[in-house]
Enzyme design. Structure first.
Site, PDB file in Angstrom:
ATOM      1  N   VAL A   1      13.380 -24.129  12.555  1.00  0.00           N
ATOM      2  CA  VAL A   1      12.548 -23.724  11.423  1.00  0.00           C
ATOM      3  C   VAL A   1      11.133 -23.319  11.847  1.00  0.00           C
ATOM      4  O   VAL A   1      10.427 -22.662  11.084  1.00  0.00           O
ATOM      5  CB  VAL A   1      12.494 -24.871  10.384  1.00  0.00           C
ATOM      6  CG1 VAL A   1      11.582 -26.004  10.840  1.00  0.00           C
ATOM      7  CG2 VAL A   1      12.073 -24.361   9.022  1.00  0.00           C
ATOM      8  N   TYR A   2      10.707 -23.683  13.056  1.00  0.00           N
ATOM      9  CA  TYR A   2       9.359 -23.328  13.499  1.00  0.00           C
ATOM     10  C   TYR A   2       9.229 -21.806  13.583  1.00  0.00           C
ATOM     11  O   TYR A   2       9.903 -21.153  14.380  1.00  0.00           O
ATOM     12  CB  TYR A   2       9.030 -23.934  14.863  1.00  0.00           C
ATOM     13  CG  TYR A   2       8.940 -25.448  14.902  1.00  0.00           C
ATOM     14  CD1 TYR A   2       8.872 -26.208  13.734  1.00  0.00           C
ATOM     15  CD2 TYR A   2       8.927 -26.126  16.111  1.00  0.00           C
ATOM     16  CE1 TYR A   2       8.800 -27.584  13.780  1.00  0.00           C
ATOM     17  CE2 TYR A   2       8.838 -27.507  16.165  1.00  0.00           C
ATOM     18  CZ  TYR A   2       8.778 -28.236  14.994  1.00  0.00           C
ATOM     19  OH  TYR A   2       8.707 -29.607  15.048  1.00  0.00           O
ATOM     20  N   SER A   3       8.348 -21.267  12.756  1.00  0.00           N
ATOM     21  CA  SER A   3       8.135 -19.815  12.681  1.00  0.00           C
ATOM     22  C   SER A   3       9.450 -19.078  12.467  1.00  0.00           C
ATOM     23  O   SER A   3       9.650 -17.968  12.975  1.00  0.00           O
ATOM     24  CB  SER A   3       7.417 -19.305  13.934  1.00  0.00           C
ATOM     25  OG  SER A   3       6.166 -19.928  14.071  1.00  0.00           O
ATOM     26  N   GLN A   4      10.354 -19.734  11.713  1.00  0.00           N
ATOM     27  CA  GLN A   4      11.650 -19.126  11.361  1.00  0.00           C
ATOM     28  C   GLN A   4      12.403 -18.589  12.582  1.00  0.00           C
ATOM     29  O   GLN A   4      12.928 -17.479  12.590  1.00  0.00           O
ATOM     30  CB  GLN A   4      11.451 -18.018  10.328  1.00  0.00           C
ATOM     31  CG  GLN A   4      11.066 -18.533   8.951  1.00  0.00           C
ATOM     32  CD  GLN A   4      12.171 -19.374   8.316  1.00  0.00           C
ATOM     33  OE1 GLN A   4      13.229 -18.858   7.969  1.00  0.00           O
ATOM     34  NE2 GLN A   4      11.936 -20.667   8.165  1.00  0.00           N
ATOM     35  N   GLY A   5      12.453 -19.412  13.626  1.00  0.00           N
ATOM     36  CA  GLY A   5      13.222 -19.068  14.811  1.00  0.00           C
ATOM     37  C   GLY A   5      12.410 -18.463  15.935  1.00  0.00           C
ATOM     38  O   GLY A   5      12.880 -18.423  17.082  1.00  0.00           O
TER      39      GLY A   5
END
Length: 361
Positions: free
Chosen positions: A75-79
């Site tokens: 989920v960090y920066s959406q991948g």
């Protein structure tokens, strides 16, 4: 680029290695967190907006210091964080077997109701997506990022076990679970002969010692490793948010997390400043942040603490914490100023244990 082995380090040089829970996997006591990689919009831009070249530099510094452990999440920066980590290891020519890669799953990765959570479907699909972004055949430590009240724990644990059996994942862990939830999961894995839970990733600092009430005793009892996130309490324990010269142009002014009791925190930082003032490492002054990190490394339950950084000098300073040794008096002073107030049943358990105290001396 051809691959090459990482330099070898030993405990005499500061950084040490510890087994992750009740496993044979050795990880460095400092772990590089990749939450600042990628940026994008909204929350992630506030946390960090480091792109490939900047991330490569931070990972190179970490590896050269002996850190073999990198933690990220889908989920960090959406991948984008996973993509940057995977590419950095390729760019730096690091052998896959020299790195312990950890990532997590739970948060929303799409708009639909099944594009989130700890269901079997979401776990299986997101593991494959993480493998592709990280450019690897396996994940060393796959963690459930939080508790999903909509999915039976049994379903989550069976899915993790399938990933281990298929070779996509080596070890499994949890993050941000309550003590009773972790204990229930451990009971299920033992009853069903599933892969064991080797670690819990949780928040723990001098201004956030809540884990000591129930979670840490449970971890020590069950031999589960502890990975600490936000060991500086969102930068608060760097000391730069307390004092007359505090600037409001900082991350905490825009994203005040984790929550901190500022009144108690100011007292903790004062003691930390006094301790830091009397220390040097190779002629270099020790920062207040390094004292906060060193305190965690002196806690028996802690396996590894996750360092997040935006700048090379910030990361280098934090890595020095592995060389800081705190005396018994210094540890006592930090404990006194940051100690949790006693709550029930803690004070009653302590009182009732007195009946056996003389027999365990």
């Amino acid at each position: 680029m051809s691959t090459h082995p990482l330099p070898r380090f030993d405990a005499d040089q500061g950084l040490r290695y510890r087994t992750l829970g009740n496993s044979g996997l050795f990880v460095s006591e400092l772990c590089l967190g990749a939450m600042t990689f990628g940026g994008g919009k909204d929350l992630w831009r506030l946390i960090g907006n480091l792109q490939q070249e900047q991330a490569d530099e931070l990972i190179k510094i970490a590896l050269e210091a002996g850190i073999n452990f990198i933690d990220t999440a889908n989920v960090y920066s959406q991948g984008d964080s996973e993509r940057i980590v995977g590419q950095a290891l390729k760019n730096l020519g690091v052998r896959r077997e020299d790195i312990v890669l950890a990532t997590k799953v739970l948060g929303p990765m799409g708009e639909g109701p099944n594009a989130r959570g700890a269901s079997r479907g979401h776990i299986m699909s997101q593991c494959q997506a993480s493998l592709q972004r990280l450019q690897t055949d396996y994940i060393d430590l796959y963690q459930i990022h939080g508790f999903d009240p909509a999915t039976p724990i049994e379903e989550t644990l069976e899915a993790l076990n399938t990933l281990v059996q298929h070779g996509h994942v080596r070890y499994v862990g949890l993050s941000n679970w309550a003590a009773w939830q972790v204990m229930k999961a451990i009971g299920i894995t033992q009853a069903r002969h599933l892969c064991p839970i080797v670690s819990l990733q949780a928040y723990y600092t001098l201004v956030g010692r809540d884990l000591e009430r129930d979670i840490i005793p449970m971890l020590e009892s069950e031999k589960v490793g502890l990975m600490v996130w936000s060991p500086l309490a969102g930068g608060y324990l760097s000391g730069k948010y307390e004092g007359p010269n505090v600037s409001e142009e900082n991350r905490r002014a825009k994203f005040d997390f984790p929550p901190v009791n500022r009144q108690r925190g100011a007292q903790v930082i004062q003691v930390m400043r006094e301790i830091a003032a009397g220390k040097q490492i190779d002629g270099q002054p020790v920062s207040v942040a390094a004292i906060a990190l060193a305190w965690l490394l002196h806690q028996k339950a802690v396996t590894s603490i996750i360092l997040g950084a935006r700048r090379p000098e910030q990361l280098k300073d934090n890595i020095l914490a592995a060389c800081v040794r705190l005396s018994a008096d210094e540890l006592a002073a930090l404990d006194e100023v940051s100690r949790l107030p006693e709550e029930y049943p803690g004070w009653m358990l302590k009182r009732m244990a007195e009946y056996r105290a003389h027999m365990q001396a």
